[in-house]
Enzyme design. Structure first.
Site, short mmCIF file in Angstrom:
data_model
loop_
_atom_site.label_atom_id
_atom_site.label_comp_id
_atom_site.label_asym_id
_atom_site.label_seq_id
_atom_site.Cartn_x
_atom_site.Cartn_y
_atom_site.Cartn_z
N HIS A 211 29.20 -33.66 13.47
CA HIS A 211 28.15 -32.85 12.87
C HIS A 211 27.06 -33.71 12.26
CE1 HIS A 211 29.67 -28.57 12.90
NE2 HIS A 211 30.65 -29.23 13.48
N LYS A 239 32.66 -18.63 23.44
CA LYS A 239 33.14 -19.50 24.51
C LYS A 239 34.43 -20.21 24.12
CE LYS A 239 29.07 -20.81 27.22
NZ LYS A 239 28.25 -21.96 27.66
#
Length: 398
Positions: A211, A239
Site C-alpha cells: 500500500h 473479484k
C-alpha cells in the site's frame, strides 16, 4: 433538563481509535490499476492462511509432542475427536492449496516484474514469508511422527551436518541431542506453532509495503498502456471474493474427493528408526529443493545450491535493471521465464521420484536453466533494454 443523546457506536470508536476510520477509508479507496485475475491470488493466500491458523489451533489442543504419543494423538484426532478428521483434512489440504497459490503468486510477480523499483520491499518481504512458510511446513511435516516424517526430517536436518566446522555442533544445538528424539519433536512443535503468528505479522508488513508503493500495472509496457485506476472497494473486493469462493471449492474437492493425495502411505505407520523406507520423498511443495540436494553428490554442495537458488530470487531487483517490467513484451525474458517455470515443475517431479542417476541428471539440467535464466539471460537482456531506452531518450531530446 439536559438532553442525553446516545452516542452512535461509530463515534464512540472514533474517539478511542481515531486511526480506524482513516484506515478503513484508505483500504476501500486504495487505487488499483487495471490488473487481471492473477492479482486475486493474494486474497486466496490470506484465506488459506486463515484456515491454517484456525485449524492449527484446534489440532494443537489435542496433539502430544512426545515420541511415544505423537502418532497415537494424530490417530485419536482422526478417529475419536468429533470432526477431527475434517479439521485435520482442512489443515493438510490447506497447506497444499496454500503453496500452490503461493508459487502462482510469486510466478506472477516474476512474469510482470513486480520486484522492480520502487517495490523491492514488497518483493523481499514476500520472499521472506515464503521461506517461513517452507520452514513451518517442514516442521509440521515432522509432527505426525510417521515413518516418512521421521526419515524425511533425518535427511533434511543432517544436511546441516555437512557445513564445515560448525555443522555438527549446530545440528546438536538445533535438535537438542545427537539424533531426532523427544527434544527435537517438542522444538519442531513450538517452531511450527509460533511461526504461524510471526508469518501473520510479516504478511501485515507485506501489505503495508504494497500500500506504500501501490500495485504494479501490467499494461504499462503495452503499446496502449491503461493508466486508469479504480477503488479497491467494491470493484476488486467482488473479484477477490469470487476467487476465494472458487479457491475454497477446490479445497473442498481435494478434501472430500481426493483424500488420498493429502498423506503418504508410508506416513500412516509409526516412525521406526531401525527401518529405512525404500524411497524417501517430501511433500510436493518442498520437492524442488529436495531434488536440488540429491542432484549434487556432495551434501555441502547440495546445500549451497539449494540456498543459492533462493538467494538469486532475493537479488532480482538488482539483477534486472531494465525499465521494462512485463515479460509479455520482452521476447527473450518471455522465453526465459517460460523455461524457468518448466524447470521448476521438472524439479517438483524429480523430487518426488526415486533417487536414480537419470532423475539426478534431469535435476541438474533444471538447475542449470534456473541459474542461467536469472544470472545470465535476465541481467544481459536488462542491460541491453536499458541501453536502448537511454539511446531512445537521447534521440527524443535531440
Amino acid at each position: 433538563m439536559m438532553n442525553h443523546t446516545p452516542t452512535p457506536p461509530s463515534h464512540w470508536l472514533d474517539r478511542r481509535l481515531p486511526f480506524l476510520r482513516p484506515f478503513c477509508r484508505h483500504m476501500a479507496r486504495f487505487p488499483m490499476p487495471p490488473v487481471n485475475l492473477l492479482w486475486t491470488i493474494g486474497a486466496c493466500l490470506i484465506a488459506a492462511f486463515g484456515l491454517m491458523i484456525v485449524s492449527g489451533i484446534f489440532l494443537a489442543l489435542h496433539y502430544q509432542p512426545d515420541m511415544t504419543q505423537a502418532f497415537e494423538s494424530i490417530e485419536a484426532i482422526e478417529r475419536r475427536v468429533p470432526s477431527g478428521w475434517l479439521v485435520r483434512s482442512i489443515h493438510t489440504g490447506g497447506v497444499s492449496m496454500l503453496f500452490a497459490a503461493l508459487y502462482l503468486h510469486i510466478g506472477r510477480g516474476l512474469w510482470y516484474g513486480s520486484y522492480k523499483a520502487p517495490r523491492e520491499l514488497v518483493w523481499l518481504s514476500g520472499l521472506i514469508v515464503m521461506l517461513l512458510f517452507m520452514v513451518t511446513a517442514f516442521a509440521g511435516y515432522v509432527l505426525p511422527w510417521g515413518q516418512m516424517s521421521y526419515w524425511g526430517a533425518t535427511v533434511i536436518t543432517h544436511a546441516v551436518d555437512a557445513v564445515p566446522a560448525i555443522g555438527h555442533p549446530l545440528l546438536v544445538y538445533l535438535l537438542g541431542e545427537e539424533t531426532l528424539g523427544n527434544i527435537a519433536l517438542h522444538r519442531f512443535f513450538i517452531l511450527h506453532f509460533t511461526l504461524g503468528f510471526i508469518i501473520a505479522a510479516l504478511i501485515g508488513l507485506h501489505i503495508i509495503c504494497l500500500h506504500g508503493t501501490g500495485s504494479s500495472n501490467p499494461t504499462l509496457d503495452s503499446p496502449q498502456p491503461d493508466k486508469t485506476t479504480r477503488p479497491f472497494a467494491p470493484f476488486y473486493v467482488v473479484k477477490d471474493s469470487l476467487a476465494v469462493c472458487i479457491f475454497l471449492a477446490l479445497l473442498a474437492g481435494l478434501i472430500f474427493f481426493l483424500p488420498g493425495l493429502l498423506s503418504k502411505i508410508d506416513n500412516i505407520t509409526p516412525a521406526n528408526p531401525l527401518k529405512t523406507p525404500a524411497d524417501i520423498t517430501p511433500e510436493w511443495y518442498l520437492a524442488p529443493w529436495f531434488a536440488m540436494l540429491r542432484a549434487i553428490p556432495s551434501r555441502l554442495g547440495g546445500l549451497i545450491i539449494a540456498a543459492s537458488s533462493l538467494l538469486v530470487l532475493f537479488a532480482l531487483p538488482w539483477l534486472d535493471i531494465s525499465p521494462r517490467h512485463n515479460a509479455t513484451y520482452r521476447p527473450f525474458i518471455r522465453i526465459g521465464m517460460g523455461l524457468f517455470f518448466l524447470a521448476f515443475l521438472t524439479l517438483i517431479v524429480a523430487g518426488l521420484q526415486p533417487a536414480t542417476p537419470l532423475w539426478a541428471w534431469i535435476s541438474r539440467g533444471a538447475l542449470l536453466v534456473w541459474f542461467l535464466v536469472f544470472l545470465v539471460l535476465l541481467p544481459f537482456t536488462a542491460w541491453q533494454e536499458r541501453k536502448a531506452a537511454q539511446s531512445s531518450q537521447k534521440d527524443v531530446q535531440s
